[in-house]
Design a protein around this motif. Structure first.
Motif, PDB file in Angstrom:
ATOM      1  N   LEU A  47       0.824  -1.200   0.000  1.00 58.59           N
ATOM      2  CA  LEU A  47       0.000   0.000   0.000  1.00 58.59           C
ATOM      3  C   LEU A  47       0.863   1.256   0.000  1.00 58.59           C
ATOM      4  N   THR A  48       1.936   1.220   0.794  1.00 58.51           N
ATOM      5  CA  THR A  48       2.853   2.354   0.862  1.00 58.51           C
ATOM      6  C   THR A  48       3.518   2.578  -0.493  1.00 58.51           C
ATOM      7  N   ASP A  49       3.976   1.495  -1.116  1.00 59.37           N
ATOM      8  CA  ASP A  49       4.589   1.604  -2.440  1.00 59.37           C
ATOM      9  C   ASP A  49       3.589   2.146  -3.453  1.00 59.37           C
ATOM     10  N   SER A  50       2.368   1.670  -3.375  1.00 61.38           N
ATOM     11  CA  SER A  50       1.319   2.110  -4.286  1.00 61.38           C
ATOM     12  C   SER A  50       1.026   3.596  -4.102  1.00 61.38           C
ATOM     13  N   ALA A  51       0.952   4.044  -2.857  1.00 59.14           N
ATOM     14  CA  ALA A  51       0.696   5.456  -2.564  1.00 59.14           C
ATOM     15  C   ALA A  51       1.854   6.324  -3.045  1.00 59.14           C
ATOM     16  N   ALA A  52       3.077   5.857  -2.802  1.00 54.80           N
ATOM     17  CA  ALA A  52       4.250   6.614  -3.249  1.00 54.80           C
ATOM     18  C   ALA A  52       4.275   6.709  -4.765  1.00 54.80           C
ATOM     19  N   THR A  53       3.920   5.638  -5.437  1.00 48.14           N
ATOM     20  CA  THR A  53       3.881   5.654  -6.897  1.00 48.14           C
ATOM     21  C   THR A  53       2.798   6.605  -7.386  1.00 48.14           C
ATOM     22  N   ALA A  54       1.655   6.611  -6.716  1.00 51.55           N
ATOM     23  CA  ALA A  54       0.570   7.517  -7.097  1.00 51.55           C
ATOM     24  C   ALA A  54       1.008   8.974  -6.963  1.00 51.55           C
ATOM     25  N   VAL A  55       1.738   9.286  -5.900  1.00 52.61           N
ATOM     26  CA  VAL A  55       2.247  10.646  -5.707  1.00 52.61           C
ATOM     27  C   VAL A  55       3.245  10.999  -6.806  1.00 52.61           C
ATOM     28  N   LYS A  56       4.132  10.068  -7.129  1.00 51.70           N
ATOM     29  CA  LYS A  56       5.108  10.310  -8.198  1.00 51.70           C
ATOM     30  C   LYS A  56       4.414  10.561  -9.528  1.00 51.70           C
ATOM     31  N   ILE A  57       3.350   9.809  -9.791  1.00 52.35           N
ATOM     32  CA  ILE A  57       2.594  10.007 -11.032  1.00 52.35           C
ATOM     33  C   ILE A  57       2.006  11.408 -11.052  1.00 52.35           C
ATOM     34  N   LYS A  58       1.395  11.852  -9.965  1.00 56.99           N
ATOM     35  CA  LYS A  58       0.801  13.189  -9.889  1.00 56.99           C
ATOM     36  C   LYS A  58       1.859  14.276 -10.090  1.00 56.99           C
ATOM     37  N   VAL A  59       3.034  14.085  -9.508  1.00 54.89           N
ATOM     38  CA  VAL A  59       4.116  15.057  -9.669  1.00 54.89           C
ATOM     39  C   VAL A  59       4.519  15.146 -11.137  1.00 54.89           C
ATOM     40  N   GLU A  60       4.696  14.000 -11.782  1.00 55.44           N
ATOM     41  CA  GLU A  60       5.092  13.993 -13.186  1.00 55.44           C
ATOM     42  C   GLU A  60       3.999  14.570 -14.080  1.00 55.44           C
ATOM     43  N   GLU A  61       2.735  14.281 -13.765  1.00 56.18           N
ATOM     44  CA  GLU A  61       1.627  14.857 -14.533  1.00 56.18           C
ATOM     45  C   GLU A  61       1.599  16.373 -14.384  1.00 56.18           C
ATOM     46  N   SER A  62       1.888  16.852 -13.188  1.00 56.76           N
ATOM     47  CA  SER A  62       1.941  18.293 -12.952  1.00 56.76           C
ATOM     48  C   SER A  62       3.065  18.941 -13.755  1.00 56.76           C
ATOM     49  N   LYS A  63       4.222  18.302 -13.770  1.00 54.08           N
ATOM     50  CA  LYS A  63       5.346  18.810 -14.569  1.00 54.08           C
ATOM     51  C   LYS A  63       4.969  18.844 -16.042  1.00 54.08           C
ATOM     52  N   LEU A  64       4.307  17.794 -16.513  1.00 54.03           N
ATOM     53  CA  LEU A  64       3.889  17.725 -17.905  1.00 54.03           C
ATOM     54  C   LEU A  64       2.924  18.862 -18.239  1.00 54.03           C
ATOM     55  N   LYS A  65       1.967  19.124 -17.364  1.00 55.63           N
ATOM     56  CA  LYS A  65       1.019  20.217 -17.598  1.00 55.63           C
ATOM     57  C   LYS A  65       1.744  21.556 -17.680  1.00 55.63           C
ATOM     58  N   CYS A  66       2.716  21.767 -16.804  1.00 59.38           N
ATOM     59  CA  CYS A  66       3.490  23.013 -16.837  1.00 59.38           C
ATOM     60  C   CYS A  66       4.282  23.132 -18.135  1.00 59.38           C
ATOM     61  N   ASP A  67       4.908  22.043 -18.541  1.00 61.15           N
ATOM     62  CA  ASP A  67       5.675  22.055 -19.789  1.00 61.15           C
ATOM     63  C   ASP A  67       4.775  22.308 -20.991  1.00 61.15           C
ATOM     64  N   MET A  68       3.595  21.682 -20.995  1.00 57.71           N
ATOM     65  CA  MET A  68       2.668  21.873 -22.104  1.00 57.71           C
ATOM     66  C   MET A  68       2.134  23.302 -22.129  1.00 57.71           C
ATOM     67  N   ALA A  69       1.882  23.871 -20.972  1.00 61.50           N
ATOM     68  CA  ALA A  69       1.422  25.256 -20.900  1.00 61.50           C
ATOM     69  C   ALA A  69       2.498  26.199 -21.427  1.00 61.50           C
TER      70      ALA A  69
END
Length: 77
Positions: free
Chosen positions: A12-34
């Motif tokens: 569960l901890t690994d899954s949560a950490a991975t989910a956070v990493k995904i959100k961080v990368e998605e946020s970076k992608l949105k900033c780059d696309m903007a």
């Protein structure tokens, strides 16, 4: 039994950490696309020939900017 519980918690901890990493990368992608969008907008605003779909989007952005400007003026009054 405790070992299985610990393994479950670890998963569960690994899954949560991975989910956070995904959100961080998605946020970076949105900033780059903007940023890319802003650069393209600046480029195409001054271009002699612009594809119709891009021209329409630029017009929509300009209209949105005008609405925002008017709303900000109303806010300061």
């Amino acid at each position: 039994m405790a070992k299985k519980a610990a393994e479950g918690v670890a998963k569960l901890t690994d899954s949560a950490a991975t989910a956070v990493k995904i959100k961080v990368e998605e946020s970076k992608l949105k900033c780059d696309m903007a940023e890319l969008g802003r650069l393209c907008l600046d480029y195409f605003k001054d271009a002699e020939s612009v594809p119709q779909s891009i021209a329409e989007q630029i017009d929509e952005i300009d209209a949105q900017k005008a609405i925002i400007k008017k709303l900000k003026e109303l806010k300061t009054e």
